[in-house]
Design an enzyme around this catalytic site. Structure first.
Site, mmCIF file in Angstrom:
data_model
loop_
_atom_site.group_PDB
_atom_site.id
_atom_site.type_symbol
_atom_site.label_atom_id
_atom_site.label_comp_id
_atom_site.label_asym_id
_atom_site.label_seq_id
_atom_site.Cartn_x
_atom_site.Cartn_y
_atom_site.Cartn_z
ATOM 1 C CB THR A 95 -4.882 4.520 1.160
ATOM 2 O OG1 THR A 95 -4.589 5.618 2.282
ATOM 3 C CG2 THR A 95 -4.244 3.300 1.566
ATOM 4 C CB SER A 96 -2.833 3.145 -4.090
ATOM 5 O OG SER A 96 -3.236 2.169 -5.339
ATOM 6 C CB ALA B 77 -1.054 -0.053 1.077
ATOM 7 C CG ASP B 78 2.519 5.078 -1.537
ATOM 8 O OD1 ASP B 78 3.715 5.225 -0.952
ATOM 9 O OD2 ASP B 78 2.392 6.357 -2.330
ATOM 10 C CB THR B 79 -1.065 6.602 2.649
ATOM 11 O OG1 THR B 79 -1.631 5.416 2.801
ATOM 12 C CG2 THR B 79 -2.259 7.631 3.172
#
Length: 206
Positions: free
Chosen positions: A121-122, A85-87
């Site tokens: 968030t992906s 994840a990346d935010t």
């Protein structure tokens, strides 16, 4: 290839993401990627020239998941889905990363004060035969922050490991007037979307 069990690999150092997975009973094993060192990071988190915030978080999350999934194959580890994840926080089209010092943290909070920004968030899941990605967007409105409140917050350790210089789960909760979206997404892992994606990857969830 089907997962060997109900466990996943989590390619993230975030303690908040671990807590959220435990909250919904998803078992995981950490598979951490290199973020520094002589050879540099396994996956760069630098923003590409002209890259939009939505494109940025989606790219980084998917690249992390695919890189970690390749590690699983190369190391002949048990076949399980990899979750990454990346935010990021964005306002006025700009990406607010993690502040490096009090001056950057102060500038970010002044920019967010009294305004609505977006938390993106992906999440991405990858395995030998699956790759999927979803980005969740939440609107967050801050109340007007006094200079004293900003100074006190930036004097703590809170802002410096979080996109946008704050975390909703900590003392900065007092700054937040309204949210529209996913509370867990703002924390760094939108649970609903995560569970749906893991099911698509073949994880036997109820």
């Amino acid at each position: 290839m089907k997962p060997v069990d109900k466990k996943i690999y989590l390619a993230s150092k975030s303690p908040r993401r671990r807590e959220l997975l435990r909250q919904v009973g998803i078992d995981f094993e950490l598979l951490l990627l290199r973020s520094d060192g002589p050879r540099g990071p396994d996956v760069t988190e630098e923003v590409l020239p002209g890259e939009a915030p939505l494109d940025y978080v989606a790219r980084v999350a998917l690249e992390k998941a695919k890189f970690a999934s390749d590690l699983v194959t190369r190391r002949r580890m048990a076949p399980r889905p990899v979750l990454s994840a990346d935010t990021t926080v964005t306002i006025d089209g700009a990406i607010l990363g993690k502040p490096a010092n009090p001056a950057e943290a102060t500038a970010m909070l002044r920019q967010l004060s009294g305004r609505t920004h977006q938390v993106l968030t992906s999440i991405a899941v990858a395995s030998a035969d699956f790759a999927g990605q979803v980005t969740q967007v939440s609107d967050v409105r801050f109340g007007v922050l006094s200079p004293a409140a900003i100074a006190a917050y930036c004097a703590s350790a809170e802002p410096y490991d979080k996109a946008g210089g704050y975390g909703i789960q900590g003392p900065a909760a007092q700054f937040i007037e309204h949210i529209s979206g996913s509370h867990s997404g703002i924390m760094g892992l939108p649970i609903y979307e995560t569970v749906q994606l893991l099911r698509q990857a073949g994880l036997p969830l109820p």
